[in-house]
Write a protein that holds these residues in place. Structure first.
Motif, short mmCIF file in Angstrom:
data_model
loop_
_atom_site.label_atom_id
_atom_site.label_comp_id
_atom_site.label_asym_id
_atom_site.label_seq_id
_atom_site.Cartn_x
_atom_site.Cartn_y
_atom_site.Cartn_z
N LYS A 52 6.36 1.93 17.04
CA LYS A 52 5.30 2.70 17.69
C LYS A 52 5.25 2.40 19.19
CE LYS A 52 2.09 2.52 13.75
NZ LYS A 52 3.12 2.11 12.80
N PRO A 53 4.74 3.35 19.98
CA PRO A 53 4.44 3.06 21.38
C PRO A 53 3.09 2.32 21.44
CG PRO A 53 3.91 5.33 20.90
CD PRO A 53 4.53 4.75 19.65
N LEU A 54 2.75 1.82 22.62
CA LEU A 54 1.50 1.07 22.76
C LEU A 54 0.28 1.82 22.27
CD1 LEU A 54 1.91 -0.75 26.20
CD2 LEU A 54 1.71 -1.79 23.94
N SER A 55 0.21 3.12 22.53
CA SER A 55 -0.96 3.88 22.09
C SER A 55 -1.08 3.90 20.57
CB SER A 55 -0.91 5.31 22.64
OG SER A 55 0.27 5.96 22.20
N GLY A 56 0.04 4.02 19.88
CA GLY A 56 0.02 3.98 18.42
C GLY A 56 -0.32 2.61 17.88
N ILE A 57 0.16 1.58 18.56
CA ILE A 57 -0.16 0.20 18.16
C ILE A 57 -1.65 -0.05 18.34
CG2 ILE A 57 0.18 -2.22 18.75
CD1 ILE A 57 3.05 -1.40 19.66
N ALA A 58 -2.18 0.37 19.48
CA ALA A 58 -3.61 0.17 19.76
C ALA A 58 -4.46 0.88 18.71
CB ALA A 58 -3.95 0.66 21.16
N ASP A 59 -4.11 2.11 18.36
CA ASP A 59 -4.86 2.85 17.34
C ASP A 59 -4.81 2.13 15.99
OD1 ASP A 59 -5.57 4.79 19.16
OD2 ASP A 59 -4.03 6.22 18.50
N ALA A 60 -3.61 1.74 15.58
CA ALA A 60 -3.44 1.10 14.27
C ALA A 60 -4.10 -0.27 14.21
CB ALA A 60 -1.96 0.98 13.93
N ASP A 62 -6.71 -1.08 16.00
CA ASP A 62 -8.11 -0.89 16.38
C ASP A 62 -8.50 -1.75 17.58
OD1 ASP A 62 -10.57 0.37 16.14
OD2 ASP A 62 -11.40 -1.22 14.87
N THR A 63 -7.71 -1.60 18.65
CA THR A 63 -7.96 -2.34 19.88
C THR A 63 -7.63 -1.45 21.06
OG1 THR A 63 -7.58 -4.46 20.99
CG2 THR A 63 -5.65 -3.40 20.02
N SER A 64 -7.89 -1.94 22.26
CA SER A 64 -7.59 -1.16 23.46
C SER A 64 -6.09 -1.21 23.76
CB SER A 64 -8.36 -1.71 24.66
OG SER A 64 -7.88 -3.00 24.99
N ILE A 65 -5.62 -0.26 24.55
CA ILE A 65 -4.22 -0.26 24.95
C ILE A 65 -3.91 -1.51 25.79
CG2 ILE A 65 -2.49 0.91 26.38
CD1 ILE A 65 -3.60 3.56 25.38
N GLN A 66 -4.84 -1.93 26.64
CA GLN A 66 -4.63 -3.11 27.46
C GLN A 66 -4.48 -4.36 26.59
OE1 GLN A 66 -7.07 -0.89 27.87
NE2 GLN A 66 -6.67 0.03 29.87
N ASN A 67 -5.31 -4.48 25.56
CA ASN A 67 -5.23 -5.62 24.66
C ASN A 67 -3.95 -5.57 23.84
OD1 ASN A 67 -6.26 -8.03 23.64
ND2 ASN A 67 -7.35 -7.01 21.99
N ALA A 68 -3.58 -4.38 23.39
CA ALA A 68 -2.33 -4.22 22.64
C ALA A 68 -1.14 -4.61 23.52
CB ALA A 68 -2.18 -2.79 22.15
N ARG A 69 -1.16 -4.19 24.79
CA ARG A 69 -0.07 -4.52 25.72
C ARG A 69 0.05 -6.04 25.88
NH1 ARG A 69 -1.28 -1.56 29.92
NH2 ARG A 69 0.28 0.01 29.48
N TYR A 70 -1.07 -6.72 26.06
CA TYR A 70 -1.07 -8.17 26.21
C TYR A 70 -0.41 -8.84 25.00
CZ TYR A 70 -2.84 -12.95 26.16
OH TYR A 70 -2.93 -14.32 26.08
N HIS A 71 -0.81 -8.44 23.80
CA HIS A 71 -0.28 -9.08 22.59
C HIS A 71 1.17 -8.67 22.34
CE1 HIS A 71 -3.80 -11.28 21.38
NE2 HIS A 71 -4.52 -10.24 21.77
#
Length: 113
Positions: A52-60, A62-71
């Motif tokens: 998935k891209p970051l937006s899909g990861i963030a949705d799945a 249940d977090t922000s795109i910025q938080n998903a990017r960090y992790h």
């Protein structure tokens, strides 16, 4: 109207390998610290089924795109996740697609030397 840029191509993720962490008091702490975060584990769970891209990861997750990017960055540094492709959004922006690199984690303890 069809787009000139593909929005989502099928991705063949890397075949997950077993990852072994040797706990000996040196470099293992950073890797284990990465996995101690619930959000990082949610990101890994989000990527288990499909890349998935970051937006899909963030949705799945249940977090922000910025938080998903960090992790995702921390998981990439630890070797659990890697970029596997680039997709294009409807607006033509590049989106890096990530996938897990391991399906099992083995933790082995060794005495300090």
């Amino acid at each position: 109207m069809a787009s000139l840029l593909p929005s989502q191509q099928p991705v063949d993720p890397p075949s997950p390998d077993r990852t072994e962490v040797v706990v000996d008091g040196t470099s293992s702490a950073a890797m284990l610290s990465t996995l101690s975060s619930e959000t990082a584990r949610d990101v890994l769970a989000a990527l288990r089924a499909d890349p998935k891209p970051l937006s899909g990861i963030a949705d799945a997750a249940d977090t922000s795109i910025q938080n998903a990017r960090y992790h995702v960055e921390r998981l990439c540094d630890a070797g659990f996740v890697e970029p596997v492709d680039v997709w294009y959004s409807r607006k033509g922006r590049e989106m890096t697609v990530y996938a897990v690199t391991t399906d099992r984690l083995v933790i082995r303890f060794e005495p300090r030397r």
